[in-house]
Design an enzyme around this catalytic site. Structure first.
Site, PDB file in Angstrom:
ATOM      1  N   GLN A 107       0.817  -1.282   0.140  1.00 29.94           N
ATOM      2  CA  GLN A 107       0.088   0.044   0.099  1.00 29.94           C
ATOM      3  C   GLN A 107       0.769   1.448   0.030  1.00 29.94           C
ATOM      4  O   GLN A 107       1.860   1.168   0.689  1.00 29.94           O
ATOM      5  CB  GLN A 107      -0.797  -0.093   1.245  1.00 29.94           C
ATOM      6  CG  GLN A 107      -1.791   1.180   1.373  1.00 29.94           C
ATOM      7  CD  GLN A 107      -2.633   0.871   2.329  1.00 29.94           C
ATOM      8  OE1 GLN A 107      -3.727   0.540   2.347  1.00 29.94           O
ATOM      9  NE2 GLN A 107      -2.514   1.810   3.679  1.00 29.94           N
ATOM     10  N   SER A 110       0.265   6.613   2.770  1.00 26.57           N
ATOM     11  CA  SER A 110       0.897   7.485   3.761  1.00 26.57           C
ATOM     12  C   SER A 110       2.131   8.282   3.416  1.00 26.57           C
ATOM     13  O   SER A 110       2.854   7.615   2.394  1.00 26.57           O
ATOM     14  CB  SER A 110       1.247   6.931   5.137  1.00 26.57           C
ATOM     15  OG  SER A 110       0.123   6.482   5.665  1.00 26.57           O
ATOM     16  N   SER A 142       4.556  -1.167   4.111  1.00 28.52           N
ATOM     17  CA  SER A 142       4.760  -2.642   4.591  1.00 28.52           C
ATOM     18  C   SER A 142       5.051  -3.525   3.414  1.00 28.52           C
ATOM     19  O   SER A 142       4.143  -3.771   2.399  1.00 28.52           O
ATOM     20  CB  SER A 142       3.793  -3.310   5.468  1.00 28.52           C
ATOM     21  OG  SER A 142       3.327  -2.408   6.609  1.00 28.52           O
ATOM     22  N   GLU A 225      -9.172  -2.241   5.750  1.00 27.81           N
ATOM     23  CA  GLU A 225      -8.205  -2.299   6.566  1.00 27.81           C
ATOM     24  C   GLU A 225      -8.406  -2.373   8.024  1.00 27.81           C
ATOM     25  O   GLU A 225      -7.905  -3.155   8.761  1.00 27.81           O
ATOM     26  CB  GLU A 225      -7.343  -1.261   6.360  1.00 27.81           C
ATOM     27  CG  GLU A 225      -5.988  -0.949   7.345  1.00 27.81           C
ATOM     28  CD  GLU A 225      -4.876   0.111   6.877  1.00 27.81           C
ATOM     29  OE1 GLU A 225      -3.850   0.125   7.278  1.00 27.81           O
ATOM     30  OE2 GLU A 225      -5.654   1.050   6.435  1.00 27.81           O
ATOM     31  N   GLU A 362      -6.548   7.956  17.970  1.00 29.83           N
ATOM     32  CA  GLU A 362      -7.554   9.438  18.171  1.00 29.83           C
ATOM     33  C   GLU A 362      -8.415   9.463  16.836  1.00 29.83           C
ATOM     34  O   GLU A 362      -9.611   9.994  16.864  1.00 29.83           O
ATOM     35  CB  GLU A 362      -6.471  10.679  18.066  1.00 29.83           C
ATOM     36  CG  GLU A 362      -5.712  10.810  19.388  1.00 29.83           C
ATOM     37  CD  GLU A 362      -4.486   9.912  19.389  1.00 29.83           C
ATOM     38  OE1 GLU A 362      -3.850   9.925  20.448  1.00 29.83           O
ATOM     39  OE2 GLU A 362      -4.249   9.325  18.534  1.00 29.83           O
TER      40      GLU A 362
END
Length: 379
Positions: A107, A110, A142, A225, A362
Site C-alpha cells: 500500500q 501515507s 509494509s 483495513e 484518536e
C-alpha cells in the site's frame, strides 16, 4: 454464544470435504479458483457465500490443515477495492494472481506530511498521453521491497479541494524511477519502507475508478483495513493473546505479586469483552443483519488492549525480558523465565505501532464519536 452452525451432514460441508479429498494439498491458485480464498466475494472470484457458509468453509479448511494464501494487503485491501470499482479487464488481470498469492501487494498511501491526515498528500500524478507521470514520496509501506504491485494514491488536480483531485492507481513496483529504502523498526525487522517516485510512468489503464475520484476508493480500502486489523491475536489479530499470557503465568506457578494478578485479571476481562464484541458482529452477519457499532468499538479498544497485554508481559518477565533470546530463558520454573522469550519481547517492541497503524487511536475515536454516537464533528 450459539451461532447455530449447521451440523456435520450439511451439504455445504460435504461439498467442501469432497473438494478437499480431491485436492488434499491445494495450491493457492486451486483455492482461489474454487472460491475458497474469499468465499463471500461475487462469482467467479468467490462463491457469493452467506455468513453461515463462510464459517463452515473456514471450519472445514482449518480441520483439514489447509491455509489460505498470505497476501494481506492484496486480499484484504486492494482486492475489495478492485471488486468495487475495477473494470472487468482490471479484475481479470489482477485478482486471480492476487488471490492465489502469486503476486504480492503493498500500500502506497501515507506520506511524511500526510499520515493521519491522508487527504493532505502531495505526491503528484500528471497525465501525459497514455501514461501518468508520478513524483513524490510515500512512507511506512509494509513489504514494498517484495511486492509486485502497490495501491497508490496521488494528486491529479492540485487546484482542487483537499479531498478532491486525488486518484487511485495500481502501481507496478518494478517500474523505472521507483526507489525503495528500508526502515528497520524496533524489533530489528525489515517490514516497513519509504518509497520515492522520480518521473515514474504508469499506464493510464492502471487508474482505478474515475480520475480525481480516488478519495472515495481510499475510504473503501481503509474500511477493509480497519476490519482486517481486528482479529484474535493481541497484535492486529496476530501473535499471542491475553489467554496465552494467563496460561503461561498459571503454568509457571502464578503471578508472584497481587498487583500483577490484578493486571492479569484486567487484561483477561478486556479480552473477553473483545471476544463478545466479535461474536456479536459474527452473530449479526449470520442472522442477516448488518453489524452495528460493535465493529468500530472493537477496533477502538483492541489496539490499546494489545499494548496492555505486552506491557504486562514485559513487567512480569522482569530481567528476562531484557534478553534477546529465541526461546524460553532458564526453563519454565518461574514466571519471568516463562515469559522471557522472543515471542513476548518482540510483541512489546511491536505494540507501540498498534495505536498508530490503520488509523490512529484518536482518529478511530473520532469516527466512533461522530458515526456511532452522533456527536458533533471535532473542530
Amino acid at each position: 454464544m450459539d451461532l447455530g452452525l449447521p451440523g456435520e451432514d450439511d451439504p455445504r460441508r460435504l461439498g467442501v470435504r469432497e473438494w478437499l479429498a480431491a485436492h488434499p494439498h491445494p495450491s493457492g491458485r486451486q483455492l482461489a479458483e474454487a472460491g475458497y480464498v474469499v468465499p463471500h466475494w461475487a462469482l467467479p472470484f468467490g462463491l457469493d457465500a452467506d455468513p453461515l457458509t463462510q464459517l463452515m468453509i473456514d471450519e472445514e479448511l482449518r480441520a483439514a490443515g489447509v491455509h489460505r494464501p498470505v497476501n494481506p494487503i492484496g486480499i484484504g485491501w486492494a482486492g475489495p477495492t478492485l471488486m468495487f470499482a475495477g473494470t472487468a479487464e482490471q479484475k481479470e488481470r489482477w485478482l486471480w494472481p492476487l488471490l492465489s498469492g502469486e503476486e504480492f501487494w503493498c500500500q502506497l498511501f501515507s506520506e511524511p506530511g500526510a499520515g493521519s491526515d491522508l487527504a493532505a498528500l502531495t505526491t503528484r500524478a500528471a497525465r501525459d498521453g497514455d501514461e501518468y507521470v508520478i513524483n513524490g514520496q510515500k512512507v511506512w509501506n509494509s513489504y514494498a521491497h517484495i511486492a509486485k504491485w502497490g495501491i497508490l494514491l496521488a494528486r491529479t488536480d492540485p487546484s482542487a479541494a483537499k479531498h478532491a483531485g486525488i486518484s487511485y492507481f495500481v502501481c507496478p513496483m518494478q517500474a523505472p524511477g521507483i526507489e525503495v529504502r528500508p526502515l528497520i523498526d524496533m524489533t530489528g525487522e525489515h517490514a516497513f519502507n519509504e518509497v520515492f517516485f522520480t518521473d515514474v510512468r504508469i499506464p493510464a489503464d492502471h487508474l482505478v475508478g474515475a480520475e480525481h475520484g480516488g478519495w472515495e476508493l481510499a475510504k473503501v480500502t481503509l474500511g477493509n483495513e480497519r476490519v482486517s486489523l481486528s482479529g484474535e491475536g493481541a497484535l492486529w489479530g496476530m501473535g499471542p493473546t491475553a489467554e496465552d499470557l494467563v496460561e503461561l503465568v498459571r503454568a509457571a506457578g502464578g503471578a508472584p505479586e497481587p498487583a500483577g494478578r490484578d493486571r492479569l485479571v484486567s487484561v483477561w476481562i478486556e479480552s473477553q469483552i473483545l471476544r463478545v464484541l466479535r461474536l456479536r458482529t459474527v452473530s449479526a452477519l449470520v442472522s442477516g443483519r448488518a453489524p452495528g457499532a460493535e465493529a468500530s468499538v472493537r477496533k477502538a479498544i483492541a489496539d490499546a488492549h494489545g499494548q496492555h497485554v505486552m506491557n504486562l508481559a514485559r513487567d512480569l518477565a522482569g530481567p528476562f525480558g531484557m534478553l534477546p533470546s529465541s526461546g524460553p530463558v532458564g526453563g519454565w520454573g518461574s514466571v519471568g523465565a516463562a515469559i522471557g522469550d522472543r515471542t513476548w519481547g518482540r510483541g512489546f517492541l511491536y505494540s507501540p505501532a498498534l495505536t498508530v497503524g490503520g488509523g490512529t487511536a484518536e482518529v478511530q475515536r473520532n469516527i466512533v464519536a461522530e458515526k456511532v454516537l452522533g456527536l458533533p464533528r471535532d473542530p
